[in-house]
Design a protein around this motif. Structure first.
Motif, PDB file in Angstrom:
ATOM      1  N   ILE A  63       0.848  -1.189   0.000  1.00  0.00           N
ATOM      2  CA  ILE A  63       0.000   0.000   0.000  1.00  0.00           C
ATOM      3  C   ILE A  63       0.889   1.246   0.000  1.00  0.00           C
ATOM      4  N   TRP A  64       0.514   2.214  -0.804  1.00  0.00           N
ATOM      5  CA  TRP A  64       1.207   3.502  -0.841  1.00  0.00           C
ATOM      6  C   TRP A  64       0.197   4.600  -0.568  1.00  0.00           C
ATOM      7  N   ARG A  65       0.515   5.512   0.344  1.00  0.00           N
ATOM      8  CA  ARG A  65      -0.293   6.715   0.558  1.00  0.00           C
ATOM      9  C   ARG A  65       0.436   7.850  -0.137  1.00  0.00           C
ATOM     10  N   VAL A  66      -0.284   8.510  -1.050  1.00  0.00           N
ATOM     11  CA  VAL A  66       0.305   9.591  -1.844  1.00  0.00           C
ATOM     12  C   VAL A  66      -0.555  10.842  -1.744  1.00  0.00           C
ATOM     13  N   GLN A  67       0.094  11.986  -1.915  1.00  0.00           N
ATOM     14  CA  GLN A  67      -0.613  13.249  -2.018  1.00  0.00           C
ATOM     15  C   GLN A  67      -0.403  13.756  -3.431  1.00  0.00           C
ATOM     16  N   VAL A  68      -1.507  14.055  -4.110  1.00  0.00           N
ATOM     17  CA  VAL A  68      -1.453  14.407  -5.529  1.00  0.00           C
ATOM     18  C   VAL A  68      -2.209  15.702  -5.793  1.00  0.00           C
ATOM     19  N   ARG A  69      -1.867  16.304  -6.947  1.00  0.00           N
ATOM     20  CA  ARG A  69      -2.642  17.444  -7.426  1.00  0.00           C
ATOM     21  C   ARG A  69      -2.548  17.479  -8.948  1.00  0.00           C
ATOM     22  N   LEU A  70      -3.573  18.068  -9.577  1.00  0.00           N
ATOM     23  CA  LEU A  70      -3.595  18.200 -11.030  1.00  0.00           C
ATOM     24  C   LEU A  70      -2.651  19.282 -11.511  1.00  0.00           C
ATOM     25  N   ASN A  71      -2.665  20.428 -10.829  1.00  0.00           N
ATOM     26  CA  ASN A  71      -1.815  21.565 -11.200  1.00  0.00           C
ATOM     27  C   ASN A  71      -1.580  22.419  -9.956  1.00  0.00           C
TER      28      ASN A  71
END
Length: 104
Positions: A63-71
């Motif tokens: 399992i990986w917890r990631v923080q993402v954004r489009l721009n």
């Protein structure tokens, strides 16, 4: 949202860490250091039998917890991803909902 399972495409660094993902035909950039752990799965309920010599991925999920954004203007989202099997199939398994602070 909550817990579910949806296929996503994940690009990884040479060291194996996720660096971006494609979800719903949109490319998200990972904006913070991902966190990895292993979670026990109910393999005895999901598999008819354990094949001789098969071990990786049978007992635990990566399992990986990631923080993402489009721009740069978009909101940061926290997601949990599961990597399954040797071919590196990825599933989005949880979207964390940010709790808004209440100001008095």
């Amino acid at each position: 949202m909550g817990v579910f399972s949806e296929s996503v495409e994940v690009a990884c660094s040479p060291g194996g860490q996720p660096v971006r993902l494609v979800w719903g035909n949109r490319t998200y950039r990972i904006v913070a250091e991902p966190v990895r752990w292993y979670q026990r799965r109910s393999w005895w309920a999901e598999e008819q039998r354990a094949e001789l010599g098969r071990g990786a991925g049978l007992v635990d999920h990566e399992i990986w917890r990631v923080q993402v954004r489009l721009n740069e203007r978009s909101q940061v989202r926290t997601l949990d991803l599961s990597r399954q099997g040797n071919p590196g199939r990825w599933r989005l398994i949880k979207i964390h909902v940010a709790i808004q602070s209440m100001s008095a």
